[in-house]
Scaffold this motif. Structure first.
Motif, PDB file in Angstrom:
ATOM      1  N   ALA A  49       0.834  -1.208   0.000  1.00 31.77           N
ATOM      2  CA  ALA A  49       0.000   0.000   0.000  1.00 31.77           C
ATOM      3  C   ALA A  49       0.866   1.255   0.000  1.00 31.77           C
ATOM      4  CB  ALA A  49      -0.935  -0.010   1.204  1.00 31.77           C
ATOM      5  N   VAL A  72      -8.720   3.622   2.429  1.00 37.57           N
ATOM      6  CA  VAL A  72      -8.009   2.389   2.109  1.00 37.57           C
ATOM      7  C   VAL A  72      -8.994   1.230   2.079  1.00 37.57           C
ATOM      8  CG1 VAL A  72      -6.043   0.939   2.667  1.00 37.57           C
ATOM      9  CG2 VAL A  72      -6.040   3.313   3.391  1.00 37.57           C
ATOM     10  N   ALA A  74      -9.243  -2.938   1.731  1.00 39.14           N
ATOM     11  CA  ALA A  74      -8.491  -4.200   1.808  1.00 39.14           C
ATOM     12  C   ALA A  74      -9.291  -5.185   2.647  1.00 39.14           C
ATOM     13  CB  ALA A  74      -7.121  -3.986   2.445  1.00 39.14           C
ATOM     14  N   TRP A  77      -5.043  -7.232   6.565  1.00 42.21           N
ATOM     15  CA  TRP A  77      -4.097  -6.294   7.163  1.00 42.21           C
ATOM     16  C   TRP A  77      -3.284  -7.037   8.212  1.00 42.21           C
ATOM     17  CZ3 TRP A  77      -2.871  -2.245   4.709  1.00 42.21           C
ATOM     18  CH2 TRP A  77      -3.794  -1.373   4.136  1.00 42.21           C
ATOM     19  N   LEU A  88       0.213   4.457   6.877  1.00 40.58           N
ATOM     20  CA  LEU A  88       0.364   5.090   5.575  1.00 40.58           C
ATOM     21  C   LEU A  88       0.544   6.598   5.718  1.00 40.58           C
ATOM     22  CD1 LEU A  88      -0.889   2.293   4.659  1.00 40.58           C
ATOM     23  CD2 LEU A  88      -1.828   3.558   2.740  1.00 40.58           C
ATOM     24  N   GLU A 102     -10.999   3.062   6.712  1.00 40.92           N
ATOM     25  CA  GLU A 102     -10.623   1.767   6.171  1.00 40.92           C
ATOM     26  C   GLU A 102     -11.882   0.985   5.835  1.00 40.92           C
ATOM     27  OE1 GLU A 102      -7.974  -0.223   8.846  1.00 40.92           O
ATOM     28  OE2 GLU A 102      -6.629   1.503   9.002  1.00 40.92           O
ATOM     29  N   GLY A 110     -11.781  -2.052  -2.322  1.00 43.62           N
ATOM     30  CA  GLY A 110     -10.859  -1.153  -3.001  1.00 43.62           C
ATOM     31  C   GLY A 110     -11.567  -0.116  -3.843  1.00 43.62           C
ATOM     32  N   VAL A 132      -6.467   4.041  -1.726  1.00 49.30           N
ATOM     33  CA  VAL A 132      -5.545   2.919  -1.889  1.00 49.30           C
ATOM     34  C   VAL A 132      -6.340   1.618  -1.814  1.00 49.30           C
ATOM     35  CG1 VAL A 132      -3.472   1.769  -1.029  1.00 49.30           C
ATOM     36  CG2 VAL A 132      -3.696   4.246  -0.787  1.00 49.30           C
ATOM     37  N   VAL A 134      -5.607  -2.515  -1.771  1.00 44.69           N
ATOM     38  CA  VAL A 134      -4.510  -3.473  -1.603  1.00 44.69           C
ATOM     39  C   VAL A 134      -5.068  -4.756  -1.014  1.00 44.69           C
ATOM     40  CG1 VAL A 134      -3.944  -2.610   0.723  1.00 44.69           C
ATOM     41  CG2 VAL A 134      -2.185  -3.791  -0.621  1.00 44.69           C
ATOM     42  N   ALA A 153      -1.378  -3.940  -5.309  1.00 42.98           N
ATOM     43  CA  ALA A 153      -1.982  -2.707  -4.805  1.00 42.98           C
ATOM     44  C   ALA A 153      -2.071  -1.680  -5.926  1.00 42.98           C
ATOM     45  CB  ALA A 153      -1.158  -2.144  -3.647  1.00 42.98           C
ATOM     46  N   ALA A 155      -3.225   2.747  -6.273  1.00 41.96           N
ATOM     47  CA  ALA A 155      -3.574   3.954  -5.531  1.00 41.96           C
ATOM     48  C   ALA A 155      -3.913   5.075  -6.506  1.00 41.96           C
ATOM     49  CB  ALA A 155      -2.417   4.373  -4.621  1.00 41.96           C
ATOM     50  N   ALA A 252      -8.029  -5.484  -4.270  1.00 35.42           N
ATOM     51  CA  ALA A 252      -7.204  -4.638  -5.138  1.00 35.42           C
ATOM     52  C   ALA A 252      -7.464  -4.888  -6.617  1.00 35.42           C
ATOM     53  CB  ALA A 252      -5.727  -4.865  -4.837  1.00 35.42           C
TER      54      ALA A 252
END
Length: 326
Positions: A49, A72, A74, A77, A88, A102, A110, A132, A134, A153, A155, A252
């Motif tokens: 990421a 973000v 995802a 993690w 980040l 998140e 994503g 982002v 990922v 990933a 972005a 992602a």
């Protein structure tokens, strides 16, 4: 109006071929896969990421101080509780005066992060937002659906001024699924009861019923060849064709495919980015300028270093051998 100002992508160093599965198991269950990228022992979604976001920021004229929000998406993690977004922000932006969110729970996360960034910019047109996507999903090594699981990933820097592409619309459907692709709280690996119920196809059919009919030049799904072909039948457009070298990058996938589409698009193209899983999210992107700094998705996927299946298991920490990583 919200626009993609710049974008970037990142992939792990190592690659595993479908032939490695055939040598180890007698077959590769990921239909159409040639090779995939996977995280080495010192890589994870957080490192990917950061790399993708750094590439996106470097690819445009964004001032880190103008970024007011980070979103973000995802499903994997390093921590279940401890904000990955904070890592980040610390690594990339040098400020704590920033909103973060998140999104998790499905492969839609994503693309949902990209939409959240667009909505933030619509409400704060003087600020930028960073989105982002990922993922690095994993499963038991003896599960056939593990063969496709990969990592990567993408972005995007989103702002209000005209730039590479305009985010022109979106559609979403949400569907209950049973038995396909789930991960219980506290578990690291996904499961699939393989009940032969094609929930992805049902989700895709559902979004097709409500998605406005338009002419698309490209489809960015990041999904399997079968899913991409089904999407093409619904929406038209040329499928991204990334699956053989990308594999299943979870949340992602659609955003990596969108980055690839932006790499190869021409001004005036209309791209449909489509993330499917527990429903579907569709985002229409209209290309308004050629990118000065393409993400180079195709080249990055063709790069990397091939390894064997035994080394793959070591890097995945399925088997242990201290210092024996290749």
């Amino acid at each position: 109006m919200t626009s993609i100002q710049s974008y970037g992508a990142a992939f792990p160093t190592l690659r595993l071929s479908a032939q490695a599965y055939r040598d180890a198991w007698g077959a590769c269950a990921a239909k159409g896969l040639r090779r995939k990228a996977f995280c080495a022992f010192d890589e994870d979604p957080l490192t990917l990421a950061i790399s993708a976001a750094r590439n996106a920021l470097a690819g445009g004229e964004a001032n880190a101080g103008d970024v007011g929000a980070l979103f973000v998406g995802a499903t994997t993690w390093p921590y279940e509780e401890k904000p990955a977004a904070a890592s980040l922000v610390t690594a990339l932006l040098g400020t704590d005066a920033i909103r973060t969110a998140e999104l998790r729970g499905s492969r839609q996360a994503g693309l949902q992060a990209l939409l959240a960034a667009a909505e933030y910019v619509a409400a704060h047109p003087d600020r930028l937002a960073l989105a982002v996507a990922v993922d690095a999903p994993s499963a038991a090594p003896d599960a056939p659906y593990e063969h496709a699981l990969a990592a990567g990933a993408a972005a995007f820097v989103v702002g209000s001024r005209p730039a590479i592409a305009t985010i022109a619309g979106d559609t979403a459907v949400t569907m209950e699924t049973f038995g396909s692709r789930f991960r219980r709280h506290g578990e690291a690996q996904i499961h699939d009861l393989e009940l032969r119920v094609d929930d992805d196809a049902k989700s895709l059919d559902a979004v097709a019923r409500v998605q406005p009919k338009q002419l698309y030049t490209q489809l960015a799904t990041g999904g399997s060849n079968e899913l991409a072909a089904r999407a093409a039948r619904h929406f038209g457009g040329e499928p991204d064709g990334l699956w053989p070298d990308l594999g299943d990058t979870g949340a992602a996938g659609a955003c990596i495919a969108l980055a690839h589409s932006l790499d190869t698009a021409t001004v005036g193209d209309r791209i449909l980015a489509l993330a499917v899983g527990g429903g579907a999210t569709a985002v229409t992107v209209e290309v308004t300028a050629q990118p000065k700094h393409p993400a180079g998705v195709t080249e990055a996927l063709r790069g990397g270093r091939d390894t064997d299946y035994l080394s793959y298991l070591k890097h995945k920490r399925v088997i242990g051998a201290k210092g024996a990583f290749a």
